[in-house]
Design a protein around this motif. Structure first.
Motif, PDB file in Angstrom:
ATOM      1  N   UNK A  11       0.809  -1.226   0.000  1.00 49.24           N
ATOM      2  CA  UNK A  11       0.000   0.000   0.000  1.00 49.24           C
ATOM      3  C   UNK A  11       0.836   1.266   0.000  1.00 49.24           C
ATOM      4  N   UNK A  12       1.922   1.288   0.775  1.00 45.56           N
ATOM      5  CA  UNK A  12       2.730   2.509   0.880  1.00 45.56           C
ATOM      6  C   UNK A  12       4.172   2.095   1.148  1.00 45.56           C
ATOM      7  N   UNK A  13       5.007   2.208   0.115  1.00 46.96           N
ATOM      8  CA  UNK A  13       6.387   1.770   0.240  1.00 46.96           C
ATOM      9  C   UNK A  13       7.158   2.598   1.259  1.00 46.96           C
ATOM     10  N   UNK A  14       6.910   3.904   1.275  1.00 46.83           N
ATOM     11  CA  UNK A  14       7.683   4.787   2.144  1.00 46.83           C
ATOM     12  C   UNK A  14       7.209   4.711   3.591  1.00 46.83           C
ATOM     13  N   UNK A 130      -1.548 -11.805  -4.909  1.00 50.86           N
ATOM     14  CA  UNK A 130      -0.479 -10.814  -4.797  1.00 50.86           C
ATOM     15  C   UNK A 130      -0.701  -9.728  -5.838  1.00 50.86           C
ATOM     16  N   UNK A 131      -0.962  -8.529  -5.385  1.00 51.62           N
ATOM     17  CA  UNK A 131      -1.181  -7.417  -6.294  1.00 51.62           C
ATOM     18  C   UNK A 131       0.150  -6.873  -6.792  1.00 51.62           C
ATOM     19  N   UNK A 132       0.226  -6.585  -8.090  1.00 58.79           N
ATOM     20  CA  UNK A 132       1.420  -5.941  -8.628  1.00 58.79           C
ATOM     21  C   UNK A 132       1.619  -4.592  -7.946  1.00 58.79           C
ATOM     22  N   UNK A 133       2.866  -4.225  -7.710  1.00 58.98           N
ATOM     23  CA  UNK A 133       3.185  -3.001  -6.981  1.00 58.98           C
ATOM     24  C   UNK A 133       3.139  -1.812  -7.934  1.00 58.98           C
ATOM     25  N   UNK A 134       2.382  -0.798  -7.557  1.00 54.41           N
ATOM     26  CA  UNK A 134       2.216   0.384  -8.395  1.00 54.41           C
ATOM     27  C   UNK A 134       3.548   1.110  -8.595  1.00 54.41           C
ATOM     28  N   UNK A 135       3.757   1.562  -9.831  1.00 60.13           N
ATOM     29  CA  UNK A 135       4.941   2.358 -10.188  1.00 60.13           C
ATOM     30  C   UNK A 135       6.252   1.603  -9.971  1.00 60.13           C
ATOM     31  N   UNK A 136       6.189   0.281  -9.987  1.00 62.88           N
ATOM     32  CA  UNK A 136       7.398  -0.549  -9.860  1.00 62.88           C
ATOM     33  C   UNK A 136       7.354  -1.611 -10.959  1.00 62.88           C
ATOM     34  N   UNK A 137       7.540  -1.155 -12.204  1.00 63.37           N
ATOM     35  CA  UNK A 137       7.375  -2.047 -13.347  1.00 63.37           C
ATOM     36  C   UNK A 137       8.429  -3.147 -13.402  1.00 63.37           C
ATOM     37  N   UNK A 138       9.581  -2.941 -12.737  1.00 62.69           N
ATOM     38  CA  UNK A 138      10.637  -3.947 -12.781  1.00 62.69           C
ATOM     39  C   UNK A 138      10.565  -4.936 -11.615  1.00 62.69           C
ATOM     40  N   UNK A 139       9.568  -4.761 -10.743  1.00 60.13           N
ATOM     41  CA  UNK A 139       9.443  -5.694  -9.620  1.00 60.13           C
ATOM     42  C   UNK A 139       8.857  -7.026 -10.078  1.00 60.13           C
ATOM     43  N   UNK A 140       9.363  -8.107  -9.442  1.00 56.49           N
ATOM     44  CA  UNK A 140       8.844  -9.452  -9.641  1.00 56.49           C
ATOM     45  C   UNK A 140       8.390 -10.002  -8.291  1.00 56.49           C
ATOM     46  N   UNK A 141       7.754 -11.158  -8.323  1.00 57.05           N
ATOM     47  CA  UNK A 141       7.348 -11.835  -7.092  1.00 57.05           C
ATOM     48  C   UNK A 141       7.770 -13.298  -7.166  1.00 57.05           C
TER      49      UNK A 141
END
Length: 586
Positions: A11-14, A130-141
């Protein structure tokens, strides 16, 4: 509709917040949910619920009332025939293998930290979205859970047969490095977060493949059917490379690992350093647990109680024997030679011999007390307890080498235990029975002496029986004085004072900063700054007595110190004329 469904969103990376939505298709009229207080494999009540916040419940558009029963348990009043939806946030900022982490670089979680347990429905199928992380197009799971419908990056829907499986399959997310290999026909995958650009992934994969094949052969032999006998059909290694860290946690078909990133193999350096050897030993240890504790397990772990401590006196077997075989498997895999193995074994022996607590606590007691002693170490720990990892490994050593004198091996015992107990809980009597089956004699006397008493183990006898030479080597000044210290920037900080030592007799205490020494008459310039303990012989010269200058709670103390006679510890060696193929190589 799936009976139990979780949706997990970064929900909130920071702010380091996961958001979880739990849907219960058929809730009870008064549905109880709870979050575990510990995670299997790490024996400490960690109170994961302290990170849960903003818990809300609804059925359709109607809010459902929530009553908190205790620190980690909630009751929700429900109407029959309507799905119940719970939503909450979890703060994730523990960069370890045990809990959960989320920032702009990486996400990780164990189910025990994020997934509420639905009481009465633990055996129902559980699904995880597992929802894809917003604004993190290079992230994998990546996870050991079975995928149902996922995208090419690994985000999507996963299935678990029950809550135990869900809790036993952690999830890694981020822009990680990824590789794979096959060991004895079983697919294995490896993901690494935080590696340096010079990281040699191909070498890590090749070495890990050798370890996995050695472990599978250890348990199931060399035949083509070995892969069919293994307890897993696929396996996932998740490694978090950090500036300073080390550890691992075993799971049914995966493991979470943490290491210093400088210990990873580098393309620019083909040589193996001590840090990389340590990492390979960790990989071997956690993989061996796939059999020993995840399948072979004590009665207390037959069904985990997530709400409190789960006591067993057998951690000396499940952790100690695993610690013995992890480096043995590196020999089997050809990753270290006998001389390197013997050096590692010598360190373990020294560690146990430098622990006064071995005469206070048996290794069986240490297993039972893990919840309050091993995982809550302080300055008195070496005086009051013994590690079930290290002494347990030496118990395995003594059993193995004693069996070898009679023409048998501990490996045969382990294989027999696998056949005997893989479908049910293992008890200490099972080990005794299997030892007798293999060797045709009773081992009760040895187990009583080595496990249930504080007697020293017959290490010298069993080692020399295999042709290993035992030499005396001058101990370090810390060992000679009976101290455990940290030395940084010219400062000697005392961490622990060992029982009945010269340091204890002088009155030194944990927390002291040892600043200097007074030796001889002050008029002769006998006051000196101490930057490292190894400087003491030079400062004291021929004197055996002096005054330690110590800072304690901002007060300066003068403590008379008598330097003890030279001490020694063991140095093990493999003689040059030793026959090839002897223990530990097989």
């Amino acid at each position: 509709m799936t009976p139990i469904h979780y949706t997990v969103e970064a929900a909130d990376l920071h702010a380091h917040l996961f958001r979880v939505t739990l849907t219960i298709a058929e809730p009870m009229p008064l549905q109880t949910v709870s979050l575990p207080v510990w995670i299997p494999g790490s024996y400490l009540v960690r109170e994961f619920s302290k990170n849960l916040q903003q818990l809300q419940a609804k059925q359709g558009r109607r809010s459902a009332s929530i009553i908190q029963r205790d620190k980690c348990t909630w009751d929700i009043a429900c109407k029959e025939g309507q799905p119940l939806e719970l939503s909450y946030e979890v703060y994730a900022f523990d960069n370890s293998v045990r809990t959960a982490w989320l920032d702009s670089q990486r996400g990780f979680f164990n189910g025990t930290s994020l997934c509420l347990r639905v009481h009465g429905q633990e055996e129902q199928p559980h699904r995880l979205q597992l929802q894809a992380v917003k604004n993190q197009a290079d992230w994998q799971a990546a996870t050991g859970l079975a995928p149902l419908k996922t995208d090419k990056r690994g985000f999507g829907l996963y299935q678990a047969d029950n809550y135990d499986e869900l809790a036993d399959c952690p999830v890694e997310m981020g822009a990680f490095w990824r590789g794979s290999f096959t060991a004895c026909g079983i697919p294995h995958h490896f993901v690494v977060s935080g590696a340096l650009p010079s990281f040699d992934g191909a070498r890590l994969l090749a070495d890990t493949q050798k370890i996995c094949e050695a472990a599978i052969h250890f348990w199931h032999g060399q035949g083509k059917q070995a892969s069919n006998k293994a307890p897993h059909k696929n396996y996932l290694f998740m490694l978090n490379a950090v500036n300073d860290g080390y550890g691992g946690l075993e799971h049914r078909n995966s493991t979470a690992l943490i290491c210093n990133r400088v210990d990873l193999p580098r393309q620019t350096s083909p040589r193996t350093n001590d840090g990389y050897t340590t990492l390979l030993g960790l990989i071997s240890h956690e993989y061996f647990h796939t059999w020993n504790v995840k399948q072979l397990r004590p009665d207390a772990f037959s069904r985990y109680n997530y709400t409190q401590e789960n006591y067993t006196t057998l951690l000396w077997f499940f952790e100690g024997f695993t610690s013995y075989f992890d480096d043995i498997l590196l020999c089997h895999a050809g990753l270290i030679d006998n001389a390197t193995y013997i050096k590692l074994l010598g360190k373990t022996i020294t560690q146990v011999q430098q622990t006064p607590g071995r005469h206070v606590q048996t290794v069986a007691q240490a297993s039972f007390d893990a919840w309050v002693k091993y995982y809550r170490q302080d300055e008195n720990t070496p005086n009051a307890t013994v590690s079930y990892y290290t002494k347990g490994a030496l118990v395995a050593l003594c059993l193995d080498l004693s069996l070898r004198q009679e023409g048998h091996t501990l490996q045969a015992v382990m294989r027999g235990l696998w056949k005997r107990c893989k479908a049910g809980p293992m008890h200490e009597q099972d080990l005794l029975d299997e030892l007798q089956t293999v060797s045709s004699r009773n081992w009760q006397k040895e187990i009583q002496a080595w496990v249930h008493s504080t007697e020293d183990l017959p290490l010298r006898d069993v080692l020399t029986s295999q042709g290993i030479e035992v030499h005396a080597e001058i101990a370090s000044m810390a060992q000679r004085l009976g101290l455990r210290v940290s030395e940084t920037s010219g400062s000697v900080q005392i961490k622990a004072v060992l029982r009945s030592s010269a340091a204890e007799s002088a009155g030194l205490a944990a927390g002291d900063e040892w600043l200097g020494m007074e030796v001889g008459a002050k008029a002769q310039g006998g006051s000196w700054r101490l930057g490292k303990l190894d400087e003491l012989p030079a400062l004291m010269g021929r004197e055996h007595k002096g005054v330690a200058l110590v800072s304690r709670d901002k007060r300066m103390l003068r403590l008379p110190l008598t330097l003890p006679a030279q001490a020694s510890h063991w140095r093990l060696a493999v003689p040059a004329d030793r026959k090839a193929g002897q223990w530990p190589a097989v």
